[in-house]
Design an enzyme around this catalytic site. Structure first.
Site, PDB file in Angstrom:
ATOM      1  N   GLY A 141     -83.118  60.042 -29.357  1.00  0.00           N
ATOM      2  CA  GLY A 141     -83.828  59.596 -30.790  1.00  0.00           C
ATOM      3  C   GLY A 141     -84.705  60.774 -31.179  1.00  0.00           C
ATOM      4  O   GLY A 141     -84.963  61.277 -32.179  1.00  0.00           O
ATOM      5  N   ASP A 142     -85.756  60.872 -30.109  1.00  0.00           N
ATOM      6  CA  ASP A 142     -86.761  62.030 -30.237  1.00  0.00           C
ATOM      7  C   ASP A 142     -86.183  63.265 -30.514  1.00  0.00           C
ATOM      8  O   ASP A 142     -86.738  63.921 -31.557  1.00  0.00           O
ATOM      9  CB  ASP A 142     -87.685  62.107 -29.024  1.00  0.00           C
ATOM     10  CG  ASP A 142     -88.229  60.815 -28.779  1.00  0.00           C
ATOM     11  OD1 ASP A 142     -89.386  60.498 -29.386  1.00  0.00           O
ATOM     12  OD2 ASP A 142     -88.156  59.859 -27.749  1.00  0.00           O
ATOM     13  N   THR A 143     -85.278  63.795 -29.909  1.00  0.00           N
ATOM     14  CA  THR A 143     -84.790  64.901 -29.810  1.00  0.00           C
ATOM     15  C   THR A 143     -83.989  65.091 -31.164  1.00  0.00           C
ATOM     16  O   THR A 143     -84.134  66.322 -31.966  1.00  0.00           O
ATOM     17  CB  THR A 143     -84.016  65.619 -28.792  1.00  0.00           C
ATOM     18  OG1 THR A 143     -82.850  64.581 -28.425  1.00  0.00           O
ATOM     19  CG2 THR A 143     -84.699  65.698 -27.474  1.00  0.00           C
TER      20      THR A 143
END
Length: 395
Positions: free
Chosen positions: A174-176
């Site tokens: 999700g972050d990347t």
């Protein structure tokens, strides 16, 4: 890793672009890594003494994630909760092309770094804001880490085996993803600025980045009421496409197109399967997915991974073994494409990590400098170069 500054190709397509990175942990810093890999000069502002928590992240007895996510960056130590640190940050941002931040919405404003004010002073500034829920809407002020975005965007509900609890990807996807969309937005905004001179705000929400890669899951529900569920290693209706057991390991085969399945059937010594009404078409194979997988699995268990791989290559069937980092480091294709690169680290020695992607033929990105070893190690040099000797003292 050094390169000849006379070779402009190695400076990357974003050479000359200045980036100030205020983010920490994963999403903001990964966006900065992508821009830095492509040639931008990325100055990471870290809290004095403690620095970014990512300096301690990673696994094993010598965590090395920092060496990847902070490569091609300079470290400047500023206390953004103090007026002096805010003043220096504003002066730097006035000289920047792109500002990256991934704090909870409202944090920059609390630190007297309101993007509206920053853009008033620097109209060409592009502000990349990565957050859990975006800068607007009823959830904007909530804390939102990557896993929460994965849950809200629909990812977590479909990952794992049927009947089990939802599983995670194993990496902070999700972050990347949100960082990658933030980088994409920044590049689009640079193009717009080149035509108009105007910067803008790029609002990248974790849950929306995940939602964007969820294929037709929402559309399928809207059109027919169908909800995807956890299905383990298979995608319902797409067959054969699964991980199959060999006598010494596991191997992935994707032969769900008619012509490809015919080649797989021939390699199995069962060419008649391609004409069998149960398997002859995409829809038929999907309807008989479980029995087809069982049939293929019974065959693959008679072979080693190496034997099966040789047959799949000969038959031109998309297939491949499951790689771990050791496999990657030993593989000739990774080496030939420089998918992995090795940097000498003053503390860890040689450290191998992923290279720079995508590959550009004319102005490829590169790793021009290792991650900053200490917090604020570049403060004096960067502040003097960006702001002049009068601003050359770190806060």
């Amino acid at each position: 890793m050094q390169h000849d500054k006379q070779d402009a190709r190695l400076d990357g397509p974003l050479d000359g672009i200045r980036v100030v990175e205020l983010g920490q942990l994963i999403a903001g810093p990964f966006c900065g890594q992508l821009l830095g890999d492509l040639g931008a000069e990325v100055v990471k502002i870290e809290p004095p003494v403690t620095g970014d928590p990512m300096r301690q992240w990673g696994q094993g007895d010598r965590p090395s994630w920092w060496r990847v996510i902070a490569r091609n960056k300079y470290s400047v130590a500023l206390d953004l909760r103090a007026a002096e640190g805010q003043d220096i940050a504003r002066a730097m941002i006035a000289k920047a092309d792109i500002l990256i931040e991934n704090f909870r919405p409202g944090t920059l404003e609390k630190w007297n770094l309101d993007p509206a004010d920053l853009r008033a002073a620097n109209p060409g500034l592009i502000v990349v804001r990565v957050s859990g829920y975006g800068q607007t809407g009823p959830y904007a002020a909530r804390a939102g880490f990557g896993g929460i975005g994965e849950a809200m965007g629909g990812w977590r509900s479909i990952v794992g085996d049927p009947g089990s609890a939802p599983a995670r990807m194993g990496v902070s996807i999700g972050d990347t993803l949100a960082a990658t969309y933030g980088c994409l937005g920044a590049l689009a905004a640079l193009h717009h600025r080149n035509r108009t001179g105007e910067g803008q705000v790029v609002d990248s929400a974790l849950y929306e980045a995940v939602l964007q890669v969820m294929e037709s899951s929402v559309a399928d529900y809207s059109a027919s009421g169908h909800k995807r569920t956890r299905t383990g290693s298979v995608l319902p209706g797409i067959a054969p496409s699964n991980v199959y057991a060999c006598s010494d390991g596991e191997y992935l085969i994707g032969a769900n197109q008619d012509a490809v399945f015919a080649r797989l059937a021939a390699a199995m010594g069962r060419p008649e399967l391609a004409a069998d009404p149960r398997y002859a078409t995409h829809l038929a194979r999907g309807a008989h997915q479980a029995e087809l997988d069982a049939l293929i699995n019974a065959w693959t268990q008679t072979l080693t991974v190496a034997e099966l791989e040789a047959q799949m290559i000969e038959a031109a069937v998309p297939a491949g073994r499951l790689f771990d980092p050791g496999d990657m480091m030993a593989d000739p294709h990774f080496a030939a494409r420089e998918a992995l690169v090795t940097l000498d680290d003053i503390e860890l020695g040689p450290v191998t990590m992923q290279g720079v992607f995508p590959k550009l033929s004319g102005t490829p990105g590169s790793i021009r400098r290792p991650a900053p070893r200490t917090v604020g190690e570049d403060s004096e040099a960067i502040l003097e170069r960006w702001l002049g000797p009068a601003k050359g003292e770190p806060a």
